[in-house]
Design a protein around this motif. Structure first.
Motif, PDB file in Angstrom:
ATOM      1  N   UNK A  51       0.835  -1.210   0.000  1.00  0.00           N
ATOM      2  CA  UNK A  51       0.000   0.000   0.000  1.00  0.00           C
ATOM      3  C   UNK A  51       0.869   1.259   0.000  1.00  0.00           C
ATOM      4  N   UNK A  52       1.980   1.220   0.749  1.00  0.00           N
ATOM      5  CA  UNK A  52       2.886   2.379   0.817  1.00  0.00           C
ATOM      6  C   UNK A  52       3.529   2.649  -0.541  1.00  0.00           C
ATOM      7  N   UNK A  53       3.861   1.575  -1.279  1.00  0.00           N
ATOM      8  CA  UNK A  53       4.454   1.731  -2.614  1.00  0.00           C
ATOM      9  C   UNK A  53       3.450   2.357  -3.569  1.00  0.00           C
ATOM     10  N   UNK A  54       2.206   1.900  -3.474  1.00  0.00           N
ATOM     11  CA  UNK A  54       1.145   2.428  -4.345  1.00  0.00           C
ATOM     12  C   UNK A  54       0.912   3.910  -4.047  1.00  0.00           C
ATOM     13  N   UNK A  55       0.837   4.232  -2.756  1.00  0.00           N
ATOM     14  CA  UNK A  55       0.584   5.616  -2.333  1.00  0.00           C
ATOM     15  C   UNK A  55       1.722   6.540  -2.780  1.00  0.00           C
ATOM     16  N   UNK A  56       2.960   6.047  -2.655  1.00  0.00           N
ATOM     17  CA  UNK A  56       4.130   6.867  -3.011  1.00  0.00           C
ATOM     18  C   UNK A  56       4.335   6.955  -4.526  1.00  0.00           C
ATOM     19  N   UNK A  57       3.691   6.023  -5.266  1.00  0.00           N
ATOM     20  CA  UNK A  57       3.892   5.980  -6.713  1.00  0.00           C
ATOM     21  C   UNK A  57       5.317   5.578  -7.072  1.00  0.00           C
ATOM     22  N   UNK A  58       5.894   4.709  -6.228  1.00  0.00           N
ATOM     23  CA  UNK A  58       7.283   4.280  -6.440  1.00  0.00           C
ATOM     24  C   UNK A  58       7.333   2.786  -6.769  1.00  0.00           C
ATOM     25  N   UNK A  59       8.439   2.360  -7.369  1.00  0.00           N
ATOM     26  CA  UNK A  59       8.598   0.955  -7.749  1.00  0.00           C
ATOM     27  C   UNK A  59       9.013   0.122  -6.537  1.00  0.00           C
ATOM     28  N   UNK A  60       8.390  -1.040  -6.408  1.00  0.00           N
ATOM     29  CA  UNK A  60       8.721  -1.988  -5.349  1.00  0.00           C
ATOM     30  C   UNK A  60       8.983  -3.336  -6.022  1.00  0.00           C
ATOM     31  N   UNK A  61      10.249  -3.767  -5.995  1.00  0.00           N
ATOM     32  CA  UNK A  61      10.620  -5.052  -6.597  1.00  0.00           C
ATOM     33  C   UNK A  61      11.065  -6.002  -5.486  1.00  0.00           C
ATOM     34  N   UNK A  62      10.473  -7.181  -5.471  1.00  0.00           N
ATOM     35  CA  UNK A  62      10.787  -8.183  -4.440  1.00  0.00           C
ATOM     36  C   UNK A  62      11.730  -9.222  -5.040  1.00  0.00           C
ATOM     37  N   UNK A  63      12.733  -9.632  -4.262  1.00  0.00           N
ATOM     38  CA  UNK A  63      13.802 -10.496  -4.765  1.00  0.00           C
ATOM     39  C   UNK A  63      13.423 -11.946  -4.995  1.00  0.00           C
ATOM     40  N   UNK A  64      12.535 -12.164  -5.965  1.00  0.00           N
ATOM     41  CA  UNK A  64      12.223 -13.547  -6.372  1.00  0.00           C
ATOM     42  C   UNK A  64      13.223 -13.956  -7.441  1.00  0.00           C
ATOM     43  N   UNK A  65      14.366 -14.426  -6.990  1.00  0.00           N
ATOM     44  CA  UNK A  65      15.526 -14.666  -7.858  1.00  0.00           C
ATOM     45  C   UNK A  65      15.242 -15.709  -8.940  1.00  0.00           C
ATOM     46  N   UNK A  66      14.395 -16.699  -8.643  1.00  0.00           N
ATOM     47  CA  UNK A  66      14.136 -17.767  -9.612  1.00  0.00           C
ATOM     48  C   UNK A  66      13.373 -17.262 -10.836  1.00  0.00           C
ATOM     49  N   UNK A  67      12.679 -16.126 -10.693  1.00  0.00           N
ATOM     50  CA  UNK A  67      11.949 -15.554 -11.830  1.00  0.00           C
ATOM     51  C   UNK A  67      12.903 -14.991 -12.891  1.00  0.00           C
ATOM     52  N   UNK A  68      14.166 -14.823 -12.513  1.00  0.00           N
ATOM     53  CA  UNK A  68      15.152 -14.256 -13.442  1.00  0.00           C
ATOM     54  C   UNK A  68      16.124 -15.324 -13.946  1.00  0.00           C
ATOM     55  N   UNK A  69      15.811 -16.578 -13.637  1.00  0.00           N
ATOM     56  CA  UNK A  69      16.694 -17.683 -13.987  1.00  0.00           C
ATOM     57  C   UNK A  69      16.147 -18.381 -15.228  1.00  0.00           C
ATOM     58  N   UNK A  70      16.892 -18.361 -16.359  1.00  0.00           N
ATOM     59  CA  UNK A  70      16.353 -18.914 -17.603  1.00  0.00           C
ATOM     60  C   UNK A  70      15.922 -20.372 -17.490  1.00  0.00           C
ATOM     61  N   UNK A  71      16.649 -21.173 -16.729  1.00  0.00           N
ATOM     62  CA  UNK A  71      16.275 -22.587 -16.641  1.00  0.00           C
ATOM     63  C   UNK A  71      15.054 -22.808 -15.752  1.00  0.00           C
ATOM     64  N   UNK A  72      14.873 -21.984 -14.718  1.00  0.00           N
ATOM     65  CA  UNK A  72      13.638 -22.070 -13.922  1.00  0.00           C
ATOM     66  C   UNK A  72      12.454 -21.565 -14.740  1.00  0.00           C
ATOM     67  N   UNK A  73      12.694 -20.535 -15.560  1.00  0.00           N
ATOM     68  CA  UNK A  73      11.633 -20.068 -16.468  1.00  0.00           C
ATOM     69  C   UNK A  73      11.244 -21.202 -17.424  1.00  0.00           C
ATOM     70  N   UNK A  74      12.248 -21.947 -17.911  1.00  0.00           N
ATOM     71  CA  UNK A  74      12.012 -23.088 -18.814  1.00  0.00           C
ATOM     72  C   UNK A  74      11.265 -24.202 -18.074  1.00  0.00           C
ATOM     73  N   UNK A  75      11.625 -24.435 -16.833  1.00  0.00           N
ATOM     74  CA  UNK A  75      10.971 -25.444 -15.981  1.00  0.00           C
ATOM     75  C   UNK A  75       9.475 -25.135 -15.879  1.00  0.00           C
ATOM     76  N   UNK A  76       9.154 -23.864 -15.612  1.00  0.00           N
ATOM     77  CA  UNK A  76       7.748 -23.438 -15.521  1.00  0.00           C
ATOM     78  C   UNK A  76       7.060 -23.581 -16.883  1.00  0.00           C
ATOM     79  N   UNK A  77       7.746 -23.145 -17.932  1.00  0.00           N
ATOM     80  CA  UNK A  77       7.187 -23.201 -19.292  1.00  0.00           C
ATOM     81  C   UNK A  77       6.858 -24.650 -19.691  1.00  0.00           C
ATOM     82  N   UNK A  78       7.783 -25.581 -19.443  1.00  0.00           N
ATOM     83  CA  UNK A  78       7.561 -26.985 -19.797  1.00  0.00           C
ATOM     84  C   UNK A  78       6.431 -27.610 -18.976  1.00  0.00           C
TER      85      UNK A  78
END
Length: 360
Positions: free
Chosen positions: A114-141
């Motif tokens: 809610x604070x991020x929305x109110x401030x109009x600022x970016x909030x990125x959470x460290x879900x490292x596996x979302x940036x991993x090509x092979x985990x992305x492939x695992x999900x895709x398959x």
């Protein structure tokens, strides 16, 4: 505050394993500039030296925020400070990159969102596996396997030395199935694209080194609306077994996909952070059989030899953070996914403590 063309000035808060990796990413990526480093202990001096020195060092976060006036804050402290630190940064007009979990309570995570929305600022959470090509492939398959899915995942760590100190510190605020589980719950939600309905979980306290109300081994089970089911298991400590500690499987009517991590599965590797994200190869088993019940297709192997190491994954996370700021990416779904996976993880925690099924 920086314009889009001048570097984004980042205050690095927390200098442990993740904080140090993110700081190295900021130093590496054009578009970021570290304006200060914060930690309560000696780790800020160690990190400053590792980065070549010359950075402003602070023991107190509020002071650092006021004096450096950053454009963005990177929070990699222990989870019990996440909510307060993130809200302070957002209310000061800063974008926030925060290590998972978003907070140490569900309500806290909703307050940060809610604070991020109110401030109009970016909030990125460290879900490292979302940036991993092979985990992305695992999900895709997994989307080729039909429904329902059966998802089997664990990460047990036979931690000792410094890693046992880290784990004991983490367990001052969270259990292993909440701290690590949010990653794998997030993966399960991406695989099923279905609503989770209920969770059950078990846990055990295998050491007197942690608080009486916490546990260092846990296993959770989730049921989804589409009939899919998943389990995840996490245990930390010197007593943990290294037999079958690294299982990453998804099964559907049409076959199964498994991460086969020969390197990460090696002896004495279960508490090695670099090994945790290593996939090395994906094995796609096809369930098709002929009239004699013999398999028609050979298993397909995806060998991922050029995969990123832990540092490169952190670099990719930070490039995404930079892109989100510069291109004004809508992060509504990203933040909602982080809140939801935390909600599910805490429901599992509740199930451990009550012995009851928890409906979502």
């Amino acid at each position: 505050m920086s314009t889009l063309t001048s570097p984004i000035r980042v205050l690095v808060v927390g200098c442990g394993n993740m904080g140090a990796s993110h700081a190295q990413a900021y130093q590496l990526i054009d578009g970021f500039e570290i304006c200060g480093i914060v930690s309560t202990g000696k780790s800020k001096e160690v990190l400053n030296e590792k980065l070549g020195g010359g950075y402003a060092l602070y023991a107190d976060y509020a002071t650092a925020l006021a004096e450096t006036k950053p454009d963005a804050v990177c929070i990699s402290t222990y989870p019990d400070t996440h909510e307060a630190f993130a809200i302070m940064a957002l209310e000061s007009g800063c974008h926030v990159f925060i290590e998972k979990p978003l907070a140490d309570t569900v309500e806290g995570s909703e307050r940060v969102a809610a604070a991020a929305k109110k401030a109009g600022k970016k909030l990125v959470v460290g879900y490292i596996l979302r940036h991993h090509p092979s985990w992305e492939k695992f999900v895709e398959l997994s989307h080729e396997l039909g429904k329902p899915l059966v998802m089997r995942m664990n990460l047990n760590q036979q931690s000792h030395g410094v890693m046992w100190d880290v784990h004991r510190n983490l367990m001052k605020s969270l259990s292993p199935i909440v701290d690590c589980g949010v990653h794998y719950i997030d993966v399960m939600c991406q695989m099923t694209r279905s609503k989770p309905l209920q969770v059950t979980a078990i846990g055990a306290r295998l050491t007197n080194d942690i608080a009486e109300n916490n546990y260092n081994y846990g296993q959770l089970q989730i049921r989804f609306e589409d009939g899919s089911v998943g389990w995840y298991e996490a245990g930390w400590g010197p007593m943990m077994s290294e037999t079958a500690f690294f299982i990453k499987d998804v099964i559907g009517p049409k076959g199964c996909v498994s991460i086969v991590a020969k390197e990460a599965g090696g002896a004495g590797k279960s508490d090695n952070v670099d090994a945790h994200t290593k996939t090395e190869s994906l094995r796609f088993h096809h369930a098709d059989i002929d009239a004699n019940n013999q398999f028609i297709k050979q298993d397909t192997w995806f060998n991922l030899s050029d995969e990123p190491d832990h540092q490169e994954l952190c670099n990719r996370e930070q490039r995404y953070f930079l892109k989100a700021i510069q291109e004004d990416i809508d992060l509504t779904d990203h933040v909602q996914d982080a809140v939801n996976s935390l909600k599910i993880a805490f429901a599992c925690d509740e199930s451990v403590r009550t012995g009851q099924v928890v409906y979502l």
